[in-house]
Design an enzyme around this catalytic site. Structure first.
Site, short mmCIF file in Angstrom:
data_model
loop_
_atom_site.label_atom_id
_atom_site.label_comp_id
_atom_site.label_asym_id
_atom_site.label_seq_id
_atom_site.Cartn_x
_atom_site.Cartn_y
_atom_site.Cartn_z
N ASN A 12 0.85 -1.19 0.00
CA ASN A 12 0.00 0.00 0.00
C ASN A 12 0.89 1.24 0.00
OD1 ASN A 12 -1.92 1.95 0.39
ND2 ASN A 12 -2.47 1.33 2.48
N TRP A 13 0.98 1.86 -1.17
CA TRP A 13 1.85 3.05 -1.29
C TRP A 13 1.23 4.28 -0.64
CZ3 TRP A 13 4.08 3.35 -6.99
CH2 TRP A 13 4.89 2.23 -7.23
N LYS A 14 -0.04 4.21 -0.29
CA LYS A 14 -0.76 5.39 0.24
C LYS A 14 -0.56 6.58 -0.71
CE LYS A 14 -0.43 3.39 4.76
NZ LYS A 14 -0.50 3.55 6.19
N HIS A 97 -9.86 0.64 4.63
CA HIS A 97 -8.60 0.99 5.30
C HIS A 97 -8.88 2.02 6.40
CE1 HIS A 97 -4.64 2.56 6.15
NE2 HIS A 97 -4.16 1.43 5.65
N GLU A 167 -5.82 -5.27 10.54
CA GLU A 167 -4.93 -4.11 10.68
C GLU A 167 -5.33 -3.31 11.92
OE1 GLU A 167 -2.71 -2.95 7.01
OE2 GLU A 167 -4.50 -1.70 7.11
N GLY A 173 1.28 2.83 10.72
CA GLY A 173 1.89 4.10 10.32
C GLY A 173 2.79 4.72 11.39
N SER A 215 2.77 -1.68 10.59
CA SER A 215 4.20 -1.63 10.93
C SER A 215 4.95 -2.93 10.58
CB SER A 215 4.41 -1.29 12.41
OG SER A 215 3.89 -0.01 12.69
N GLY A 236 2.85 -1.06 4.45
CA GLY A 236 2.78 0.37 4.13
C GLY A 236 4.17 0.93 3.91
P1 PGA Z 1 2.41 0.71 7.81
O1 PGA Z 1 1.01 0.84 7.07
O2 PGA Z 1 3.04 -0.59 7.35
O3 PGA Z 1 3.19 1.91 7.39
O4 PGA Z 1 2.11 0.68 9.29
C1 PGA Z 1 0.16 -0.26 6.96
C2 PGA Z 1 -1.19 0.16 6.45
O5 PGA Z 1 -1.65 1.26 6.70
O6 PGA Z 1 -1.85 -0.58 5.75
#
Ligand code: PGA
Length: 253
Positions: A12-14, A97, A167, A173, A215, A236
């Protein structure tokens, strides 16, 4: 040669990276990380702006979106439908999400979107997870509600085509308070399976796929796969760094 056993990785590149050039570079580096791997399927989910630009002819790497509208067409400025993204080669979509739930998506909207994903020919990657893990276990109600509403009206036969991503919001994040332990992940996955078994029947669980996200990095990826009760990961931050991604992939051999 890297051989893993039927592991699914969702990248997930966001809202990253900042430009088309950087997106094309990251995508080609990502494809190189997976070139020659076996037993892995990878879904790269870039921002909508880059979706038409990134093409994969590899069987290992496919393209997903990070969201789509709860409507099919019409006066919804700024939105795009499941059918639209399917028509440009996208095959799956992240729905529910926590960052999109925080911006207003309710469980009911997530349910609508799952139905539209199926109608448009996309595989939903359904994210569920509690905001806080309280010692009294009230968070279990939150999980139950998310699952029950999201699956309302979804026929049993469709369940094996949904990727369920656990999640926990508190582990996602830069704002993550701490990392989830593989034991906590396993507990939640067992609970999620129980909810689904109660909604349908226990046998349905056999054909289903469960992922963990929050994470995930090169140190914990393997532990979630070994002890967390999941057969895949939703990544992420770490997937924006090809070196980290490559270490994650090596750890899954
Ligand atoms: P992260 O994000 O790996 O940076 O915690 C995961 C996500 O939001 O799906």
């Amino acid at each position: 040669m890297i051989k893993a056993k039927n592991i699914t990785l969702v990248c997930n590149w966001k809202m990253n990276p900042k430009t088309r050039e950087k997106a094309e570079k990251l995508f080609s580096q990502t494809k190189s990380v997976f070139a020659g791997t076996r037993g892995l399927s990878v879904i790269v989910c870039p921002p909508i702006a880059f979706l038409p630009l990134l093409k994969s002819n590899s069987k290992v790497v496919t393209i997903g979106a990070q969201n789509h509208s709860a409507y099919e067409e019409g006066a919804h400025t700024g939105e795009y439908s499941a059918q639209m993204i399917r028509s440009i080669g996208v095959t799956s979509v992240i729905l529910g999400h926590s960052e999109i739930r925080a911006a207003g998506d309710t469980n009911e909207l997530v349910n609508e979107k799952i139905k539209l994903a199926f109608k448009g020919g996309l595989m939903p990657i359904l994210c569920i997870g509690e905001k806080k893990r309280d010692p009294e276990g009230f968070y279990l109600h939150e999980l139950k509600e998310q699952i029950t509403v999201a699956l309302s009206g979804i026929p049993r036969a469709k369940l094996s085509t949904i990727l369920f991503a656990y999640e926990p919001v508190w582990a996602i994040g830069q704002a993550a308070t701490r990392q989830t332990t593989p034991e906590e992940c396993l507990e939640s996955i067992i609970f999620i399976k129980k909810i689904i078994a109660d909604l349908y029947d226990p046998k349905v669980i056999e054909g289903m796929r469960f992922l963990y996200g929050g994470s995930v990095d090169e140190k914990n990826a393997e532990l979630f796969i070994k002890f967390g009760g999941v057969s895949g990961l939703l990544i992420g931050r770490a997937c924006l760094d090809p070196k980290k991604l490559s270490k994650i992939v090596s750890s899954l051999k």
